[in-house]
Design a protein around this motif. Sequence first.
Motif, mmCIF file in Angstrom:
data_model
loop_
_atom_site.group_PDB
_atom_site.id
_atom_site.type_symbol
_atom_site.label_atom_id
_atom_site.label_comp_id
_atom_site.label_asym_id
_atom_site.label_seq_id
_atom_site.Cartn_x
_atom_site.Cartn_y
_atom_site.Cartn_z
ATOM 1 N N HIS A 256 -93.167 -1.819 -13.778
ATOM 2 C CA HIS A 256 -92.207 -2.170 -14.403
ATOM 3 C C HIS A 256 -92.459 -1.746 -15.679
ATOM 4 O O HIS A 256 -91.443 -1.273 -16.465
ATOM 5 C CB HIS A 256 -92.122 -3.699 -14.173
ATOM 6 N N THR A 257 -93.788 -2.105 -16.253
ATOM 7 C CA THR A 257 -93.952 -1.348 -17.642
ATOM 8 C C THR A 257 -93.924 -0.018 -17.846
ATOM 9 O O THR A 257 -93.424 0.545 -18.737
ATOM 10 C CB THR A 257 -95.480 -2.063 -18.137
ATOM 11 N N ALA A 258 -94.275 0.761 -16.703
ATOM 12 C CA ALA A 258 -94.423 2.232 -16.600
ATOM 13 C C ALA A 258 -93.056 2.580 -16.883
ATOM 14 O O ALA A 258 -92.532 3.437 -17.622
ATOM 15 C CB ALA A 258 -94.782 2.800 -15.559
ATOM 16 N N PHE A 259 -91.921 2.446 -16.063
ATOM 17 C CA PHE A 259 -90.841 2.941 -16.088
ATOM 18 C C PHE A 259 -89.760 2.316 -17.444
ATOM 19 O O PHE A 259 -88.891 2.940 -18.063
ATOM 20 C CB PHE A 259 -89.903 2.342 -14.882
ATOM 21 N N ALA A 260 -90.333 1.018 -17.935
ATOM 22 C CA ALA A 260 -89.476 0.560 -18.985
ATOM 23 C C ALA A 260 -90.130 1.288 -20.121
ATOM 24 O O ALA A 260 -89.571 1.290 -21.417
ATOM 25 C CB ALA A 260 -89.870 -0.981 -19.405
ATOM 26 N N SER A 261 -91.325 1.816 -20.111
ATOM 27 C CA SER A 261 -91.619 2.930 -21.468
ATOM 28 C C SER A 261 -91.106 3.993 -21.592
ATOM 29 O O SER A 261 -91.341 4.940 -22.482
ATOM 30 C CB SER A 261 -93.082 2.894 -21.346
ATOM 31 N N VAL A 262 -90.230 4.543 -20.642
ATOM 32 C CA VAL A 262 -89.858 5.900 -20.559
ATOM 33 C C VAL A 262 -88.691 5.766 -21.504
ATOM 34 O O VAL A 262 -87.862 4.888 -21.574
ATOM 35 C CB VAL A 262 -89.380 6.364 -19.078
ATOM 36 N N THR A 263 -88.845 6.552 -22.690
ATOM 37 C CA THR A 263 -87.805 6.632 -23.847
ATOM 38 C C THR A 263 -86.622 7.689 -23.311
ATOM 39 O O THR A 263 -86.816 8.568 -22.556
ATOM 40 C CB THR A 263 -88.555 7.139 -24.969
ATOM 41 N N ASP A 264 -85.592 7.681 -24.121
ATOM 42 C CA ASP A 264 -84.503 8.558 -23.979
ATOM 43 C C ASP A 264 -84.966 10.248 -24.169
ATOM 44 O O ASP A 264 -84.676 10.891 -23.677
ATOM 45 C CB ASP A 264 -83.366 8.353 -25.258
ATOM 46 N N LYS A 265 -85.946 10.231 -25.212
ATOM 47 C CA LYS A 265 -86.242 11.564 -25.638
ATOM 48 C C LYS A 265 -87.131 11.992 -24.139
ATOM 49 O O LYS A 265 -87.065 13.232 -23.886
ATOM 50 C CB LYS A 265 -87.463 11.366 -26.496
ATOM 51 N N MET A 266 -87.964 11.160 -23.678
ATOM 52 C CA MET A 266 -88.493 11.687 -22.327
ATOM 53 C C MET A 266 -87.555 12.140 -21.199
ATOM 54 O O MET A 266 -87.696 13.139 -20.412
ATOM 55 C CB MET A 266 -89.449 10.492 -21.797
ATOM 56 N N VAL A 267 -86.626 11.027 -20.960
ATOM 57 C CA VAL A 267 -85.452 11.490 -19.997
ATOM 58 C C VAL A 267 -84.786 12.718 -20.251
ATOM 59 O O VAL A 267 -84.464 13.679 -19.356
ATOM 60 C CB VAL A 267 -84.437 10.357 -19.612
ATOM 61 N N ASN A 268 -84.572 13.120 -21.552
ATOM 62 C CA ASN A 268 -83.682 14.221 -21.979
ATOM 63 C C ASN A 268 -84.654 15.689 -21.903
ATOM 64 O O ASN A 268 -84.060 16.511 -21.415
ATOM 65 C CB ASN A 268 -83.243 14.169 -23.298
ATOM 66 N N ALA A 269 -85.808 15.355 -22.043
ATOM 67 C CA ALA A 269 -86.792 16.356 -21.777
ATOM 68 C C ALA A 269 -87.110 16.828 -20.492
ATOM 69 O O ALA A 269 -87.249 18.004 -20.256
ATOM 70 C CB ALA A 269 -88.242 16.293 -22.651
ATOM 71 N N PHE A 270 -87.208 15.887 -19.764
ATOM 72 C CA PHE A 270 -87.875 16.213 -18.196
ATOM 73 C C PHE A 270 -86.810 15.992 -17.239
ATOM 74 O O PHE A 270 -86.946 15.921 -15.772
ATOM 75 C CB PHE A 270 -88.987 15.318 -18.110
ATOM 76 N N SER A 271 -85.518 15.707 -17.505
ATOM 77 C CA SER A 271 -84.481 15.585 -16.322
ATOM 78 C C SER A 271 -83.295 15.994 -17.113
ATOM 79 O O SER A 271 -82.918 16.359 -18.228
ATOM 80 C CB SER A 271 -84.367 14.288 -15.987
ATOM 81 N N ILE A 272 -82.199 16.430 -15.914
ATOM 82 C CA ILE A 272 -80.982 16.517 -16.128
ATOM 83 C C ILE A 272 -80.276 15.505 -15.338
ATOM 84 O O ILE A 272 -80.259 15.401 -14.273
ATOM 85 C CB ILE A 272 -80.366 18.031 -15.521
#
Length: 322
Positions: A256-272
Motif C-alpha cells: 500500500h505504502t509502496a504503490f501510494a508513494s509512486v509519483t506522477d513524475k515516476m509514472v511518466n518516466a517509467f511507463s507509457i
Amino acid sequence: MLGIEFVPNIPLSELVSHAILAEECGFDAVWVTDHYNNRNAYVALSLLAEKTEKVKLGPGATNPYHIHPALTASAVASLDEVSGGRAMLGVGAGDETTLASIGIHREKPVARLKEAVKIIRCLLTGERVTFNGEFFKLNGAQLTCPASKIPIYIGAQGPRMLETASLIGDGVLINASHPLDFKYAISRLKHIKKGFDIAAYTSFSVDLDEKKAKEAVLPIVAYIVAGTPKFILGRHGISLETALNIRTALARGDYHTAFASVTDKMVNAFSIYGSPEHCLQRIHELYELGVTQVVIGSPIGPDKSAAIKLMGREIIPSLKKK
Ligand code: F42
C-alpha cells in the motif's frame, strides 16, 4: 516492428489465448520473460509455436547464469524447428535479485554474456565446438539441430552492456519507456550494423479510462523505481531518497505504502500509459528517435485481452500505415 511481452506467471492456457489474440490484432513478435519462479519460458514458447502462425517467438530475456549457453542454443534451435523458422533469442545478464534467491551470484556479467553469445552462435551453425573460456569450456560440442539464422538480442541498459550489445548482437532489448532514456541508450550503441533491431521494452498500459490505465501500471513502476540506478533516477528528476522509501516498503511487504508513494513524475518516466491516442503518440516518439521495435510490456492494460483488442482497433492500424 511491434512486439508484445508476456510474463508466464499466469496459467499457460491464458498466456496462449493472449498470444493468439495479439497475432490476430497485428503484433509481429511475442517475447516471453524468463525467471525460474515463473512457468518455464520454453514450455510456454513451444505452446505458442503450435498455436500461432506468423509471429516471431523468443525468450526475452534468458541469461547465461541459470542456463548453460549450450542448452540455450539447443532450446532456441528446437523452438525454431517447431515454429517453422520463427525463433529469436533474447539474452541478458539476468535479474540480480532473482538469481540471488537461487544462490547465484551475478559475477562479471558483460564478460560472461560475451562468451555465452559466442558459444551460442557457434553451436547454432552446427559446427563442432571446442572452447576454453573464462566461464565455459566446451570439448567438441555439437548440436544435431543447427539453426544459424536465429537473431540474437542483448538485454542492456548500462553503458558497457549497450556498447557490447552493439558489437555482438543482432538487436538490443532496452528496458525503458521514456525518450530521454532512449536518447542516451542509442548514443551508446556505437558499433551497430545495418539491420540491427533496437527494441524498446516498455511498461505499457492502455485503456479508454486513463485513470484505470494508470492504476494498473503503478505496481510495475514501483518495482522499476526501486531497482533503478541513481544516475537514471537523476535524469528524470527523481531523488534517490524517494526511490529508497519505495524499495524499503516493498521489501517489508507494505505494498500500500509502496504503490501510494509512486509519483506522477515516476509514472511518466517509467511507463507509457493512458488513452489509445496518447499511447500512440508516445510510440511514435520512440520510432522517431531510432527505435525499430516497440515491445508492449507489462501490464499491457488493466484488462490484458481488452487492451490487446484496443490496440488492434485503435493503435496498430495507424502504425502499420506508416
Ligand atoms: N532479466 C531476467 O532475468 N529475465 C527476463 O525475462 C528479463 C527480461 C529483460 C528484458 C529486457 C531487458 O532490457 C532486460 C531484461 N532482463 C531480464 C534483465 C537483463 O537480464 C539484465 O539484467 C539487464 O538488461 C542488464 O542490465 P545492464 O545493462 O544494466 O547490465 C548490468 C549487468 C551492469 O551492471 N552493467 C554495467 C554497464 O555499464 O553496462 C557494467 C557491468 C560491468 O562492466 N561488469 C564487468 C563485467 O565484466 O561484466 C565486471 C565489473 C566488475 O568489477 O566485476
